[in-house]
Design an enzyme around this catalytic site. Structure first.
Site, short mmCIF file in Angstrom:
data_model
loop_
_atom_site.label_atom_id
_atom_site.label_comp_id
_atom_site.label_asym_id
_atom_site.label_seq_id
_atom_site.Cartn_x
_atom_site.Cartn_y
_atom_site.Cartn_z
N CYS A 1 24.66 33.98 9.27
CA CYS A 1 24.60 32.76 10.10
C CYS A 1 23.26 32.05 10.08
O CYS A 1 23.22 30.83 10.21
CB CYS A 1 25.05 33.04 11.53
SG CYS A 1 24.02 34.20 12.43
N LYS B 1 30.59 43.78 19.39
CA LYS B 1 29.78 42.58 19.61
C LYS B 1 30.68 41.49 20.18
O LYS B 1 31.65 41.08 19.55
CB LYS B 1 29.15 42.13 18.30
CG LYS B 1 28.36 40.85 18.40
CD LYS B 1 27.62 40.54 17.12
CE LYS B 1 26.92 39.19 17.21
NZ LYS B 1 26.21 38.87 15.96
N GLU C 1 36.90 48.96 17.98
CA GLU C 1 35.87 48.44 17.06
C GLU C 1 34.88 49.55 16.68
O GLU C 1 34.51 49.70 15.53
CB GLU C 1 35.10 47.29 17.71
CG GLU C 1 35.85 45.97 17.77
CD GLU C 1 35.89 45.25 16.41
OE1 GLU C 1 35.25 45.72 15.45
OE2 GLU C 1 36.58 44.23 16.31
N LYS D 1 26.89 45.05 22.32
CA LYS D 1 26.08 43.83 22.48
C LYS D 1 26.91 42.73 23.11
O LYS D 1 28.02 42.50 22.65
CB LYS D 1 25.60 43.41 21.09
CG LYS D 1 24.86 42.10 21.08
CD LYS D 1 24.51 41.72 19.69
CE LYS D 1 23.91 40.33 19.73
NZ LYS D 1 23.80 39.75 18.43
N TYR E 1 13.66 42.11 23.55
CA TYR E 1 12.48 41.25 23.38
C TYR E 1 11.39 41.62 24.37
O TYR E 1 10.26 41.18 24.23
CB TYR E 1 12.89 39.78 23.56
CG TYR E 1 14.02 39.39 22.63
CD1 TYR E 1 13.76 39.08 21.29
CD2 TYR E 1 15.36 39.40 23.05
CE1 TYR E 1 14.80 38.78 20.42
CE2 TYR E 1 16.40 39.10 22.19
CZ TYR E 1 16.11 38.79 20.87
OH TYR E 1 17.13 38.51 20.01
C1 PBG Z 1 23.58 37.22 14.06
C2 PBG Z 1 23.10 37.67 15.37
C3 PBG Z 1 23.14 37.03 16.63
C4 PBG Z 1 22.42 37.84 17.50
C5 PBG Z 1 21.98 38.94 16.79
N1 PBG Z 1 22.43 38.83 15.48
C6 PBG Z 1 23.69 35.72 17.04
C7 PBG Z 1 25.12 35.46 17.08
O1 PBG Z 1 25.97 36.30 16.79
O2 PBG Z 1 25.42 34.30 17.36
C8 PBG Z 1 22.14 37.54 18.96
C9 PBG Z 1 20.91 38.16 19.50
C10 PBG Z 1 20.43 37.64 20.81
O3 PBG Z 1 21.06 36.79 21.46
O4 PBG Z 1 19.36 38.11 21.22
N2 PBG Z 1 24.93 37.13 13.89
#
Ligand code: PBG
Length: 327
Positions: free
Chosen positions: A123, A196, A234, A249, A314
Site C-alpha cells: 500500500c 488485522k 485468521e 491489530k 510508537y
Molecule cells: C500496511 C499497514 C498499515 C498499518 C500497518 N501496516 C495500514 C493499513 O493497513 O491501512 C497501520 C499501522 C498504524 O496505524 O499504526 N498495510
C-alpha cells in the site's frame, strides 16, 4: 474461611515494595517493537502531524534514532518505507535498491544488534493505495501473492531479521514461507499480521506512510471489527501456513481478541498499538487532560496483561524512559 474483617486485600497494596512483589504483569523495553518511517534523501526529518513525536526520517537520521532506541533497551524496530515514486504494481516494494532495502543494509552495518522487522505490504508503494494488485474494483488476492513473496525475499536478502506481511491476502504467509525457503532464507521468521481489522485507528498512519486508498476502502480484505471467531480462524490459517509469531491489530479496541488468541494458541502473540491509539493519547496529553507517562504505561501494561508477548508501539522510546523512572 476468612472473609472481612480477617480478609483484607488492601494488605498487599500497602507499600511500593509489596505492590511490586505481587505485580502480575511487568512491562519491559524488550517487549516493545518501535515502528519507524524511512524516506529518501539526507537530513530529512518530516514531522507527521497527527502523530506528535513521529517523523519520516532519511537514512542518516534513522540510524541515530535506532541507536538511541537501542540505548534505551529497545531490541527491535519495524520499518515502513516511503518510496520515491508509486505505480500500480508497487515496484519499489521489491526493488533491490528500494528505500527499505537500502535502509536494511545500512542499519545492519551500523547497529547490528537490533532486530530488523519489515512490514511486507504494497500500500505504501502503489499509486492507488491498496495493499495488492487492483483488478476492476477488487484487489486480486492470488496475483498479489507473488509480489508479496518477492518483497519478503528482497527484504531478507537486504538483511531483514523478521518479515511481517500485513496485506491480509489469503495464502500470503504460505507464499512468503515457500519463497523464503526456496531462496535460502529458511531461518527468517514470519510475524504475521494475522487478525488485522479494517480500523479507523489507522488514519494517522496513512498520513505518515502516504498510503490511503485513492478509492474504496479495505473492507474487502481487512477484518470486520464485529468479529472475534473470524480472528481465530485468521490466526489458525496463518499458523497452518507457517507463521512464527501472530499479531492482533489494533490492540486497544481488541483486547478480548488478544486474550482469546493467547488462550487458543501457543505461538508468541504480538499486538499493534496503532497510530490512532497513539494520536488519541498524545492529543489528550497535549491538552493537559491526561497524565501522559501514567496513561501510556497503563495502556501498554493492559495490552500485555491481555496476553500480548510483544507490543508494537510508537510510544516505545518514551515508555522505555518512563520505565526507568526518567522524565
Ligand atoms: C500496511 C499497514 C498499515 C498499518 C500497518 N501496516 C495500514 C493499513 O493497513 O491501512 C497501520 C499501522 C498504524 O496505524 O499504526 N498495510
Amino acid at each position: 474461611m476468612a472473609t472481612f474483617p480477617q480478609l483484607r486485600l488492601r494488605r498487599l497494596r500497602a507499600t511500593e515494595a509489596i505492590r511490586s512483589m505481587v505485580s502480575e504483569t511487568r512491562l519491559s523495553p524488550s517487549d516493545l517493537i518501535y515502528p519507524l518511517f524511512v524516506c529518501h534523501g539526507r537530513d530529512v526529518r518530516t514531522p507527521i502531524e497527527p502523530m506528535p513525536g513521529c517523523y519520516q526520517l532519511s537514512l542518516d537520521l534513522l540510524l541515530s534514532e535506532i541507536t538511541e532506541a537501542a540505548d534505551l533497551g529497545i531490541r527491535s524496530v519495524l520499518l515502513f518505507g516511503i518510496p520515491a515514486s508509486k505505480d500500480d504494481v508497487g515496484s519499489e516494494a521489491y526493488d533491490t535498491s528500494g528505500i527499505i532495502q537500502e535502509a536494511l543494509r545500512a542499519i545492519k552495518q551500523a547497529v547490528p544488534q537490533v532486530c530488523l522487522i519489515t512490514d511486507v505490504c504494497l500500500c505504501e508503494y502503489t499509486d492507488h493505495g491498496h495493499c495488492g494488485i487492483v483488478q476492476g474494483d477488487r484487489v486480486d488476492n492470488d496475483a498479489t501473492l507473488e509480489l508479496l513473496a518477492r518483497t519478503a525475499v528482497s527484504h531478507a536478502e537486504a538483511g531483514a531479521d523478521v518479515v511481517a506481511p500485513s496485506a491480509m491476502m489469503d495464502g500470503q504467509v504460505a507464499a512468503i514461507r515457500t519463497a523464503l525457503d526456496n531462496s535460502g532464507h529458511t531461518e527468517t521468521p514470519i510475524m504475521a499480521y494475522a487478525a488485522k481489522y479494517a480500523s479507523a485507528f489507522y488514519g494517522p498512519f496513512r498520513v505518515a506512510a502516504e498510503s490511503s486508498p485513492q478509492s474504496g476502502d479495505r473492507l474487502g480484505y481487512q477484518m470486520d471489527p464485529a468479529n472475534w471467531r473470524m480472528a481465530l480462524r485468521e490466526v489458525e490459517q496463518d499458523i497452518r501456513e507457517g507463521a512464527d509469531i501472530v499479531m492482533v491489530k489494533p490492540a486497544l479496541a481488541y483486547l478480548d481478541v488478544i486474550t482469546r488468541v493467547r488462550e487458543r494458541f501457543d505461538h508468541p502473540v504480538a499486538a499493534y498499538n496503532v497510530s490512532g491509539e497513539y494520536s488519541m493519547l498524545k492529543a489528550a496529553a497535549a491538552n493537559g487532560w491526561l497524565d501522559e507517562p501514567r496513561a501510556t504505561l497503563e495502556v501498554l501494561t493492559a495490552i500485555k496483561r491481555a496476553g500480548a508477548d510483544l507490543i508494537l508501539t510508537y510510544h516505545a522510546k518514551d515508555a522505555a524512559r518512563w520505565l526507568k523512572g526518567e522524565q
